[in-house]
Design an enzyme around this catalytic site. Structure first.
Site, PDB file in Angstrom:
ATOM      1  N   HIS A  77       0.836  -1.194   0.000  1.00 18.44           N
ATOM      2  CA  HIS A  77       0.000   0.000   0.000  1.00 18.44           C
ATOM      3  C   HIS A  77       0.872   1.246   0.000  1.00 18.44           C
ATOM      4  O   HIS A  77       1.847   1.333   0.738  1.00 18.44           O
ATOM      5  CB  HIS A  77      -0.905   0.023   1.231  1.00 18.44           C
ATOM      6  CG  HIS A  77      -2.071  -0.903   1.140  1.00 18.44           C
ATOM      7  ND1 HIS A  77      -3.146  -0.826   2.010  1.00 18.44           N
ATOM      8  CD2 HIS A  77      -2.347  -1.906   0.281  1.00 18.44           C
ATOM      9  CE1 HIS A  77      -4.024  -1.758   1.685  1.00 18.44           C
ATOM     10  NE2 HIS A  77      -3.556  -2.435   0.654  1.00 18.44           N
ATOM     11  N   TYR A 206      -9.131   5.342   7.939  1.00 16.00           N
ATOM     12  CA  TYR A 206      -9.205   5.739   9.343  1.00 16.00           C
ATOM     13  C   TYR A 206     -10.258   6.840   9.442  1.00 16.00           C
ATOM     14  O   TYR A 206     -10.064   7.925   8.885  1.00 16.00           O
ATOM     15  CB  TYR A 206      -7.860   6.267   9.826  1.00 16.00           C
ATOM     16  CG  TYR A 206      -6.817   5.213  10.073  1.00 16.00           C
ATOM     17  CD1 TYR A 206      -6.508   4.812  11.374  1.00 16.00           C
ATOM     18  CD2 TYR A 206      -6.126   4.599   9.030  1.00 16.00           C
ATOM     19  CE1 TYR A 206      -5.542   3.850  11.617  1.00 16.00           C
ATOM     20  CE2 TYR A 206      -5.165   3.631   9.262  1.00 16.00           C
ATOM     21  CZ  TYR A 206      -4.883   3.257  10.559  1.00 16.00           C
ATOM     22  OH  TYR A 206      -3.928   2.295  10.799  1.00 16.00           O
ATOM     23  N   PRO A 299      -3.398  -0.116  18.981  1.00 17.69           N
ATOM     24  CA  PRO A 299      -3.147  -0.540  17.594  1.00 17.69           C
ATOM     25  C   PRO A 299      -3.374   0.532  16.541  1.00 17.69           C
ATOM     26  O   PRO A 299      -3.118   0.287  15.364  1.00 17.69           O
ATOM     27  CB  PRO A 299      -4.143  -1.694  17.402  1.00 17.69           C
ATOM     28  CG  PRO A 299      -5.251  -1.389  18.355  1.00 17.69           C
ATOM     29  CD  PRO A 299      -4.610  -0.743  19.542  1.00 17.69           C
ATOM     30  N   LYS A 303       1.835  -0.200  15.190  1.00 11.37           N
ATOM     31  CA  LYS A 303       3.219  -0.262  15.631  1.00 11.37           C
ATOM     32  C   LYS A 303       3.599  -1.519  16.400  1.00 11.37           C
ATOM     33  O   LYS A 303       4.787  -1.809  16.547  1.00 11.37           O
ATOM     34  CB  LYS A 303       3.530   0.957  16.520  1.00 11.37           C
ATOM     35  CG  LYS A 303       3.576   2.258  15.765  1.00 11.37           C
ATOM     36  CD  LYS A 303       4.789   2.359  14.875  1.00 11.37           C
ATOM     37  CE  LYS A 303       4.545   3.229  13.668  1.00 11.37           C
ATOM     38  NZ  LYS A 303       4.469   2.527  12.400  1.00 11.37           N
ATOM     39  N   TYR A 389       4.169   6.436  10.343  1.00  9.29           N
ATOM     40  CA  TYR A 389       3.331   5.282  10.025  1.00  9.29           C
ATOM     41  C   TYR A 389       4.101   4.270   9.163  1.00  9.29           C
ATOM     42  O   TYR A 389       4.107   3.067   9.451  1.00  9.29           O
ATOM     43  CB  TYR A 389       2.060   5.725   9.309  1.00  9.29           C
ATOM     44  CG  TYR A 389       0.986   4.673   9.215  1.00  9.29           C
ATOM     45  CD1 TYR A 389      -0.126   4.714  10.047  1.00  9.29           C
ATOM     46  CD2 TYR A 389       1.064   3.628   8.300  1.00  9.29           C
ATOM     47  CE1 TYR A 389      -1.119   3.750   9.976  1.00  9.29           C
ATOM     48  CE2 TYR A 389       0.086   2.665   8.225  1.00  9.29           C
ATOM     49  CZ  TYR A 389      -1.008   2.730   9.056  1.00  9.29           C
ATOM     50  OH  TYR A 389      -1.980   1.760   8.974  1.00  9.29           O
TER      51      TYR A 389
END
Length: 396
Positions: A77, A206, A299, A303, A389
């Site tokens: 991704h 998100y 979560p 990580k 990220y």
């Protein structure tokens, strides 16, 4: 009752991804290890956990011959979507920081590790009991346990690696007067589901919503992984399949700009409490902690598994130098070096969590929306999220 003794160079407690990857890296460095696990091999393999691998994690797996199936079956991704009512923005990590992420479940990583270590003849004792650590401040620590057949076993080693998570004995083996801990429990949990339906999105969504956070993730081309923010203590049975899909559709923006959420059969439901935890130091005598034995993150920032991999990437060369050459320099630096990344990832996970999860204060809600708008439209804000990220280079 029968008894036996064994010796090895490194005794690893925990046969999850951290412990099995450590045994693999040590073997590459010519170091022998034995792995202990209180659960069965089947139980460890079936645990549903993380699904996002950082750029550095994938690079490490490639470098040690563990990425063949990942590259065939995983999904690379470029970024994620950030969403709130009536707005959805794509953050392209490759454009922003030159690093991508991969969707590849922890269960799949575990399968690859077990297969590789099995082919190499790695000694793993599953379903052990009564694990106890001894003489950690000496140069010959040992671990005692009861084997699956009832035999009492003592393994003596040069070093012990505690990769046994938050409920294992390694964390507690660091004395009260030595360890410091920091902890935060968040006032919400995640209701997570697995569904046998193709993902309704090409990359993760998100979503901030007044009713609570939602996340659309995936495990494969035919399996979706989705989450809803729920109050702590929520019973799974309170959420019927229809209620789950209705809440997901609302929070993820079904019908917004023509996007549709496709429901499907739910095969697994679970409630995951959200907390942050850090224990320091990550080394006591000849005991070295890695992964969830030393730290827990919510979560939201993806990580947990990646942080365990980063720990192990530091720990393997430190242990190799210690047991092969008697060189303690990397071992002495391990805790400080690992904790630098731990706190960076703990902060990022806290930041993502508090930005996206809703509460009762309308003032906080306006601050969250302002922050989301800044991240989505500011080059600096987007780069900060993307850098964290997609993952900092190993050794940061």
């Amino acid at each position: 009752m029968s008894e036996r003794t064994e010796t090895t160079q490194v005794l690893i407690i925990g046969a999850g991804p951290a412990g099995m990857l450590l045994s693999h890296l040590l073997a590459d460095a010519g170091v022998e290890s034995i792995v202990l696990e209180t659960r069965s091999e089947e139980y460890v393999a079936a645990r549903i956990r993380a699904g996002i691998l950082e750029h550095s994690t994938v690079d490490l797996l490639r470098s040690v011959g563990l990425a063949d199936r990942l590259e065939r079956e995983g999904d690379e991704h470029r970024g994620i979507y950030l969403q709130w009512p009536h707005e959805r923005h794509h953050l392209d990590f490759v454009d922003l920081v030159g690093r991508s992420v991969w969707v590849y479940g922890q269960t799949e990583v575990q399968k690859d590790l077990v297969a590789a270590r099995g082919a190499a003849g790695q000694v793993v004792h599953y379903e052990v009991d009564d694990v106890a650590l001894h003489d950690l401040e000496s140069d010959r620590p040992s671990v005692t346990f009861t084997d699956a057949d009832g035999t009492t076993v003592r393994v003596t080693a040069t070093a012990v690696a505690g990769c046994d998570g938050s409920f294992g004995p390694s964390r507690a083996a660091v004395p009260d007067g030595v360890r410091s801990t920091w902890e935060r429990t968040y006032p919400y949990s995640w209701l997570g589901i697995l569904a046998d339906v193709a993902p309704s999105t090409d990359e993760l969504i998100y979503a901030w919503h007044p009713d609570g956070f939602a996340l659309h993730s995936m495990r494969s081309e035919s399996v979706s992984r989705l989450y809803l923010q729920v109050p702590n203590g929520t019973p799974v049975d309170d959420w019927s399949d229809d209620r789950i899909w209705d809440a997901l559709a609302s929070r993820l923006g079904h019908g917004q700009d023509g996007w549709e959420l496709t429901p499907g059969p739910i095969t697994d439901k679970s409630v995951l409490p959200m907390r942050s935890y850090v224990q320091a130091p990550m080394r006591h005598g000849r005991l070295f902690l890695a992964g969830d034995a030393a730290h827990i993150v919510p979560p939201t920032g993806a990580k947990g598994l990646n942080l365990a991999v980063a720990d192990v990437a530091l720990l393997a060369p430190a242990l190799a130098a210690l047991v092969r050459d008697g060189d303690a320099r990397l071992a002495d630096a391990y805790s400080d070096d690992a904790l630098r990344r731990v706190w960076r990832c703990t902060h990022f996970s806290w930041w993502m969590t508090t930005m996206l999860h809703t509460g009762d204060d309308p003032f906080d809600a306006q601050l969250q929306r302002s922050q989301l708008q800044w991240v989505a439209t500011s080059q600096a804000g987007a780069q900060g999220l993307a850098e964290n990220y997609a993952g900092l280079p190993l050794g940061f």
